[in-house]
Design an enzyme around this catalytic site. Structure first.
Site, PDB file in Angstrom:
ATOM      1  N   ASP A   1       0.852  -1.197   0.000  1.00 32.09           N
ATOM      2  CA  ASP A   1       0.000   0.000   0.000  1.00 32.09           C
ATOM      3  C   ASP A   1       0.890   1.250   0.000  1.00 32.09           C
ATOM      4  OD1 ASP A   1      -3.199   0.562   1.070  1.00 32.09           O
ATOM      5  OD2 ASP A   1      -1.744   2.202   1.151  1.00 32.09           O
TER       6      ASP A   1
ATOM      7  N   GLY B   1     -15.477   3.276   4.354  1.00 28.49           N
ATOM      8  CA  GLY B   1     -14.197   3.967   4.159  1.00 28.49           C
ATOM      9  C   GLY B   1     -13.481   3.594   2.875  1.00 28.49           C
TER      10      GLY B   1
ATOM     11  N   HIS C   1     -10.467  -4.816  -2.830  1.00 22.60           N
ATOM     12  CA  HIS C   1      -9.129  -5.118  -2.326  1.00 22.60           C
ATOM     13  C   HIS C   1      -9.192  -5.547  -0.877  1.00 22.60           C
ATOM     14  CE1 HIS C   1      -9.960  -0.787  -2.056  1.00 22.60           C
ATOM     15  NE2 HIS C   1      -9.266  -0.786  -0.929  1.00 22.60           N
ATOM     16  N   LEU C   2      -8.320  -6.477  -0.522  1.00 29.25           N
ATOM     17  CA  LEU C   2      -8.167  -6.916   0.855  1.00 29.25           C
ATOM     18  C   LEU C   2      -6.904  -6.255   1.389  1.00 29.25           C
ATOM     19  CD1 LEU C   2      -9.766  -9.223  -0.688  1.00 29.25           C
ATOM     20  CD2 LEU C   2      -8.897 -10.771   1.053  1.00 29.25           C
TER      21      LEU C   2
HETATM   22  P1  DGP Z   1      -9.562   1.791   0.694  1.00 25.19           P
HETATM   23  O1  DGP Z   1      -9.655   3.003   1.560  1.00 25.19           O
HETATM   24  O2  DGP Z   1      -9.977   0.532   1.441  1.00 25.19           O
HETATM   25  O3  DGP Z   1     -10.284   1.961  -0.619  1.00 25.19           O
HETATM   26  O4  DGP Z   1      -8.014   1.601   0.399  1.00 25.19           O
HETATM   27  C1  DGP Z   1      -7.374   2.037  -0.741  1.00 25.19           C
HETATM   28  C2  DGP Z   1      -5.904   1.900  -0.473  1.00 25.19           C
HETATM   29  O5  DGP Z   1      -5.226   1.999  -1.708  1.00 25.19           O
HETATM   30  C3  DGP Z   1      -5.316   2.970   0.439  1.00 25.19           C
HETATM   31  O6  DGP Z   1      -4.827   2.347   1.616  1.00 25.19           O
HETATM   32  C4  DGP Z   1      -4.179   3.570  -0.356  1.00 25.19           C
HETATM   33  C5  DGP Z   1      -3.995   2.607  -1.483  1.00 25.19           C
HETATM   34  N1  DGP Z   1      -3.609   3.221  -2.746  1.00 25.19           N
HETATM   35  C6  DGP Z   1      -4.265   4.212  -3.395  1.00 25.19           C
HETATM   36  N2  DGP Z   1      -3.635   4.528  -4.528  1.00 25.19           N
HETATM   37  C7  DGP Z   1      -2.557   3.699  -4.605  1.00 25.19           C
HETATM   38  C8  DGP Z   1      -1.518   3.549  -5.562  1.00 25.19           C
HETATM   39  O7  DGP Z   1      -1.443   4.222  -6.587  1.00 25.19           O
HETATM   40  N3  DGP Z   1      -0.570   2.600  -5.295  1.00 25.19           N
HETATM   41  C9  DGP Z   1      -0.615   1.819  -4.174  1.00 25.19           C
HETATM   42  N4  DGP Z   1       0.364   0.917  -4.009  1.00 25.19           N
HETATM   43  N5  DGP Z   1      -1.597   1.938  -3.262  1.00 25.19           N
HETATM   44  C10 DGP Z   1      -2.542   2.875  -3.467  1.00 25.19           C
END
Ligand code: DGP
Length: 122
Positions: free
Chosen positions: A39, A101, A108-109
């Site tokens: 993440d 949220g 995604h998990l």
């Molecule tokens: P949620 O809030 O459950 O929809 O989590 C989305 C997650 O995705 C958040 O923790 C940050 C992550 N995220 C968003 N954009 C990117 C990206 O471009 N690359 C990566 N590796 N993670 C990302």
């Protein structure tokens, strides 16, 4: 309706671009159905996302056609957590929809580990 057909109902997300390698990500696991990468805004020392390659916007959009895929994602989370050395335990989270949220509308998990998790979550 299959998840594949539901693709037309979902918006293209940043995760689609990661799957297609159009933007970089630290990919830690991949198979035919799933991809796992760290993440970008880690909430724990280990924070990995497991996503289906096939776009499904959110858990509440899943139906009986997605049984096998959802099982595969959970087993992938277990495998990725093991590979990340989280033998003391970890948390698996799915944020669903606005009140859950969720910010990226591609299922995604979250695998969170490397520290003691608090309960209840915020
Ligand atoms: P949620 O809030 O459950 O929809 O989590 C989305 C997650 O995705 C958040 O923790 C940050 C992550 N995220 C968003 N954009 C990117 C990206 O471009 N690359 C990566 N590796 N993670 C990302």
């Amino acid at each position: 309706m299959s998840s594949y057909n539901r693709m037309s109902e979902t918006t293209e997300t940043i995760f689609s671009k990661i799957i297609r390698r159009e933007i970089p990500a630290n990919i830690v696991y991949e198979d035919d159905l799933a991809l796992a990468f760290t993440d970008v805004h880690p909430q724990a020392p280990v924070h990995i996302l497991v996503i289906p390659k096939q776009p499904l916007a959110k858990l509440s959009d899943a139906d009986s056609h997605d049984h096998a895929l959802l099982g595969h994602l959970l087993l992938t989370a277990k495998r990725v957590a093991q590979k990340a050395g989280l033998e003391n335990g970890y948390r698996v989270v799915i944020n669903n929809g606005n009140d859950g949220g969720q910010t990226v509308y591609h299922l995604h998990l979250h695998i969170l580990g490397g520290r003691l998790m608090a309960w209840p979550p915020g």
